[in-house]
Design a protein around this motif. Sequence first.
Motif, PDB file in Angstrom:
ATOM      1  N   THR A   3       0.839  -1.193   0.000  1.00 13.64           N
ATOM      2  CA  THR A   3       0.000   0.000   0.000  1.00 13.64           C
ATOM      3  C   THR A   3       0.873   1.241   0.000  1.00 13.64           C
ATOM      4  O   THR A   3       1.902   1.303   0.667  1.00 13.64           O
ATOM      5  CB  THR A   3      -0.931   0.035   1.229  1.00 13.64           C
ATOM      6  OG1 THR A   3      -0.132   0.008   2.417  1.00 13.64           O
ATOM      7  CG2 THR A   3      -1.872  -1.164   1.241  1.00 13.64           C
ATOM      8  N   GLU A   4       0.470   2.232  -0.774  1.00  9.70           N
ATOM      9  CA  GLU A   4       1.202   3.492  -0.850  1.00  9.70           C
ATOM     10  C   GLU A   4       0.355   4.667  -0.383  1.00  9.70           C
ATOM     11  O   GLU A   4       0.742   5.824  -0.541  1.00  9.70           O
ATOM     12  CB  GLU A   4       1.700   3.718  -2.277  1.00  9.70           C
ATOM     13  CG  GLU A   4       2.731   2.675  -2.706  1.00  9.70           C
ATOM     14  CD  GLU A   4       3.411   3.024  -3.999  1.00  9.70           C
ATOM     15  OE1 GLU A   4       2.711   3.480  -4.928  1.00  9.70           O
ATOM     16  OE2 GLU A   4       4.644   2.865  -4.082  1.00  9.70           O
ATOM     17  N   SER A   5      -0.798   4.358   0.163  1.00 10.84           N
ATOM     18  CA  SER A   5      -1.659   5.358   0.782  1.00 10.84           C
ATOM     19  C   SER A   5      -2.574   4.623   1.747  1.00 10.84           C
ATOM     20  O   SER A   5      -2.521   3.393   1.844  1.00 10.84           O
ATOM     21  CB  SER A   5      -2.494   6.096  -0.269  1.00 10.84           C
ATOM     22  OG  SER A   5      -3.478   5.226  -0.819  1.00 10.84           O
ATOM     23  N   GLU A   6      -3.390   5.343   2.470  1.00 15.04           N
ATOM     24  CA  GLU A   6      -4.409   4.668   3.267  1.00 15.04           C
ATOM     25  C   GLU A   6      -5.294   3.860   2.330  1.00 15.04           C
ATOM     26  O   GLU A   6      -5.661   4.318   1.254  1.00 15.04           O
ATOM     27  CB  GLU A   6      -5.243   5.714   4.030  1.00 15.04           C
ATOM     28  CG  GLU A   6      -4.430   6.506   5.036  1.00 15.04           C
ATOM     29  CD  GLU A   6      -5.231   7.632   5.677  1.00 15.04           C
ATOM     30  OE1 GLU A   6      -6.412   7.796   5.311  1.00 15.04           O
ATOM     31  OE2 GLU A   6      -4.682   8.344   6.515  1.00 15.04           O
ATOM     32  N   SER A  34      -2.021  -9.918   4.956  1.00 16.89           N
ATOM     33  CA  SER A  34      -0.980  -8.980   5.357  1.00 16.89           C
ATOM     34  C   SER A  34       0.114  -9.726   6.100  1.00 16.89           C
ATOM     35  O   SER A  34      -0.154 -10.681   6.827  1.00 16.89           O
ATOM     36  CB  SER A  34      -1.562  -7.887   6.252  1.00 16.89           C
ATOM     37  OG  SER A  34      -2.111  -8.436   7.444  1.00 16.89           O
ATOM     38  N   LEU A  35       1.357  -9.278   5.929  1.00 20.01           N
ATOM     39  CA  LEU A  35       2.457  -9.877   6.681  1.00 20.01           C
ATOM     40  C   LEU A  35       2.349  -9.529   8.160  1.00 20.01           C
ATOM     41  O   LEU A  35       2.553 -10.368   9.030  1.00 20.01           O
ATOM     42  CB  LEU A  35       3.795  -9.396   6.125  1.00 20.01           C
ATOM     43  CG  LEU A  35       4.413 -10.243   5.024  1.00 20.01           C
ATOM     44  CD1 LEU A  35       5.611  -9.550   4.404  1.00 20.01           C
ATOM     45  CD2 LEU A  35       4.807 -11.612   5.542  1.00 20.01           C
ATOM     46  N   VAL A  94      -6.050   0.474   6.243  1.00 20.95           N
ATOM     47  CA  VAL A  94      -4.704  -0.088   6.298  1.00 20.95           C
ATOM     48  C   VAL A  94      -3.698   1.039   6.091  1.00 20.95           C
ATOM     49  O   VAL A  94      -3.873   1.892   5.218  1.00 20.95           O
ATOM     50  CB  VAL A  94      -4.521  -1.172   5.218  1.00 20.95           C
ATOM     51  CG1 VAL A  94      -3.076  -1.665   5.179  1.00 20.95           C
ATOM     52  CG2 VAL A  94      -5.466  -2.338   5.473  1.00 20.95           C
ATOM     53  N   LEU A  95      -2.640   1.038   6.884  1.00 21.71           N
ATOM     54  CA  LEU A  95      -1.629   2.081   6.805  1.00 21.71           C
ATOM     55  C   LEU A  95      -0.797   1.952   5.525  1.00 21.71           C
ATOM     56  O   LEU A  95      -0.651   0.857   4.973  1.00 21.71           O
ATOM     57  CB  LEU A  95      -0.691   1.988   8.008  1.00 21.71           C
ATOM     58  CG  LEU A  95      -1.312   2.228   9.388  1.00 21.71           C
ATOM     59  CD1 LEU A  95      -0.294   1.899  10.478  1.00 21.71           C
ATOM     60  CD2 LEU A  95      -1.786   3.675   9.516  1.00 21.71           C
ATOM     61  N   PRO A  96      -0.236   3.066   5.046  1.00 25.24           N
ATOM     62  CA  PRO A  96       0.710   2.979   3.926  1.00 25.24           C
ATOM     63  C   PRO A  96       1.913   2.118   4.286  1.00 25.24           C
ATOM     64  O   PRO A  96       2.267   1.986   5.457  1.00 25.24           O
ATOM     65  CB  PRO A  96       1.127   4.446   3.718  1.00 25.24           C
ATOM     66  CG  PRO A  96       0.043   5.267   4.350  1.00 25.24           C
ATOM     67  CD  PRO A  96      -0.481   4.453   5.490  1.00 25.24           C
ATOM     68  N   GLN A  97       2.522   1.533   3.269  1.00 20.66           N
ATOM     69  CA  GLN A  97       3.705   0.684   3.389  1.00 20.66           C
ATOM     70  C   GLN A  97       3.431  -0.641   4.111  1.00 20.66           C
ATOM     71  O   GLN A  97       4.282  -1.192   4.784  1.00 20.66           O
ATOM     72  CB  GLN A  97       4.872   1.427   4.043  1.00 20.66           C
ATOM     73  CG  GLN A  97       5.414   2.569   3.198  1.00 20.66           C
ATOM     74  CD  GLN A  97       6.706   3.136   3.748  1.00 20.66           C
ATOM     75  OE1 GLN A  97       6.698   3.983   4.633  1.00 20.66           O
ATOM     76  NE2 GLN A  97       7.821   2.653   3.219  1.00 20.66           N
ATOM     77  N   THR A  98       2.202  -1.131   3.923  1.00 18.81           N
ATOM     78  CA  THR A  98       1.837  -2.462   4.411  1.00 18.81           C
ATOM     79  C   THR A  98       1.988  -3.458   3.266  1.00 18.81           C
ATOM     80  O   THR A  98       1.556  -3.194   2.145  1.00 18.81           O
ATOM     81  CB  THR A  98       0.388  -2.474   4.924  1.00 18.81           C
ATOM     82  OG1 THR A  98       0.278  -1.600   6.042  1.00 18.81           O
ATOM     83  CG2 THR A  98      -0.039  -3.872   5.336  1.00 18.81           C
ATOM     84  N   HIS A  99       2.586  -4.606   3.534  1.00 19.49           N
ATOM     85  CA  HIS A  99       2.842  -5.612   2.503  1.00 19.49           C
ATOM     86  C   HIS A  99       1.829  -6.761   2.581  1.00 19.49           C
ATOM     87  O   HIS A  99       1.566  -7.285   3.668  1.00 19.49           O
ATOM     88  CB  HIS A  99       4.256  -6.186   2.643  1.00 19.49           C
ATOM     89  CG  HIS A  99       5.342  -5.198   2.368  1.00 19.49           C
ATOM     90  ND1 HIS A  99       5.803  -4.319   3.324  1.00 19.49           N
ATOM     91  CD2 HIS A  99       6.053  -4.940   1.237  1.00 19.49           C
ATOM     92  CE1 HIS A  99       6.764  -3.569   2.801  1.00 19.49           C
ATOM     93  NE2 HIS A  99       6.935  -3.920   1.551  1.00 19.49           N
ATOM     94  N   ALA A 138      -3.208  -1.312  10.984  1.00 19.19           N
ATOM     95  CA  ALA A 138      -4.528  -0.703  10.796  1.00 19.19           C
ATOM     96  C   ALA A 138      -4.750   0.434  11.782  1.00 19.19           C
ATOM     97  O   ALA A 138      -4.179   0.469  12.871  1.00 19.19           O
ATOM     98  CB  ALA A 138      -5.625  -1.761  10.955  1.00 19.19           C
ATOM     99  N   ALA A 139      -5.591   1.380  11.381  1.00 18.97           N
ATOM    100  CA  ALA A 139      -5.960   2.511  12.234  1.00 18.97           C
ATOM    101  C   ALA A 139      -7.372   2.945  11.864  1.00 18.97           C
ATOM    102  O   ALA A 139      -7.963   2.439  10.900  1.00 18.97           O
ATOM    103  CB  ALA A 139      -4.969   3.660  12.067  1.00 18.97           C
ATOM    104  N   ARG A 140      -7.910   3.873  12.625  1.00 15.80           N
ATOM    105  CA  ARG A 140      -9.259   4.385  12.361  1.00 15.80           C
ATOM    106  C   ARG A 140      -9.200   5.891  12.163  1.00 15.80           C
ATOM    107  O   ARG A 140      -8.367   6.577  12.739  1.00 15.80           O
ATOM    108  CB  ARG A 140     -10.212   4.074  13.526  1.00 15.80           C
ATOM    109  CG  ARG A 140     -10.506   2.597  13.695  1.00 15.80           C
ATOM    110  CD  ARG A 140     -11.461   2.359  14.848  1.00 15.80           C
ATOM    111  NE  ARG A 140     -11.700   0.946  15.066  1.00 15.80           N
ATOM    112  CZ  ARG A 140     -12.634   0.243  14.447  1.00 15.80           C
ATOM    113  NH1 ARG A 140     -13.428   0.841  13.564  1.00 15.80           N
ATOM    114  NH2 ARG A 140     -12.794  -1.039  14.696  1.00 15.80           N
TER     115      ARG A 140
END
Length: 325
Positions: free
Chosen positions: A32-35, A137-138, A177-182, A145-147
Motif C-alpha cells: 500500500t502506498e496510501s491509506e 498482510s504480513l 490499512v496504513l501505507p507501506q503495508t505488505h 490498521a488505524a481508524r
Amino acid sequence: MVAFAEYKQHFLAEYSNLPKGYYISLFIVRKTESETIFRTEGSGEELVKETVSAGLTNTTPIRRVVISKRKQTAVERRMGREFLNKHGLLGKNKEGKICMLNTNAPCEQCIDCFLYGFAAGGGGAQKSRVFTDDAYSLGSVAQIAARRTFNATYDNGTMRNPETGEASRSINKDEYVLPQTHFLDIETLKDVTLPELHYVIGNIMRSERYGAISSRIGKVQNKIVGIVFSDCELFSNLELTQHVYDQLILPDKAELPFPLDDAGVEQAVAGSIDSLIAGVFSQKPVILTGETLQKELQGVASLYYEQQELVAALLAQGENYPHRR
C-alpha cells in the motif's frame, strides 16, 4: 526477442478446450502506498480480517487483514478491459452490444472472457484460467490498521446547514490499512498462451488502486518477484505469508518491524519459493527470480510502451478462440 519466448515449452501454442496441465504461478508483493480500505460493501464496515497462525514455525495466533480474491482480480480485469476497449478488441454480444461486465450478456469472444471466465444467461460458460486466493498482510492488524473519523460538510465548508443552521449528523468512522503495508499473493495461470501471459502481467503491473473509495485513496504498488512454471498449483497465499513471516521475525521480538524493508520482503519471498516448492508434487519446476525475471518483465513493459505488436498478438489470439455462436 519477445518476453518469455525462450520458455515456450511451458505455454500452449494455441487455446485448447481440453486441460493440458501447464501452470504459471506469479508471485506478487502488493504494498500500500496510501491509506487503503479492504472491506465488504458499505461505508463504515470493518476491514476484512482472519485469525491465523503467525508463521509455520511460530504458531502464535494473530489477526491479519485480508484482500479478498475478487477485490484483486476485479481491479486487474477492468484494467485489461480498458486496454481492450481502447484498441477495439472487445467483442459484441448476441444483441450486438459491446461486451460488458455484470450484464449477463458477455460477448463470449474476447480475451477477457476466455481468460477470466464468463457465465452467460443463455447457458454458455467459460471457467476462469486465472486462479486466485485471498491475500494476507504480513503484519498483524494491531500494527497495520488505524481508524479515522470523517464528516460530510456543506457547501459553506462547515458542519451546519447554511440555510437552517442545523448541525449535520453525517459523522462516520473508517478503519483503514496504513501505507507501506505488505500483502503477498500468488496468481496462477492455467493453460495460457504467450500473448495471454503478457496480457495478465500487464493487467497486474498497470493496476494501482484497490479497495473502497479508490478514487481518493487505495494506492497500491504491485511487484512480481517470482514466476514458476510447473504442471500443478503450488502452495497457498497463507502458507507463503507464514513462511515469509518466520524468516523476517526477529528472535527477541513479538512481532515484525513496521514498515518492512521492500528488499528484505522480496528476498524472503524468493527464499520461501525455494523452500516450499520442495513439498510440491510437480515435474521439475522452472523458477525465475532476480535479474533473470526482471529482464523478462522489462520485455513485457516494452510491449506496452509501443503497443502495436501487443495489439496484433491479442487480435490474433482472439481469432484463435472457438466461435460459440
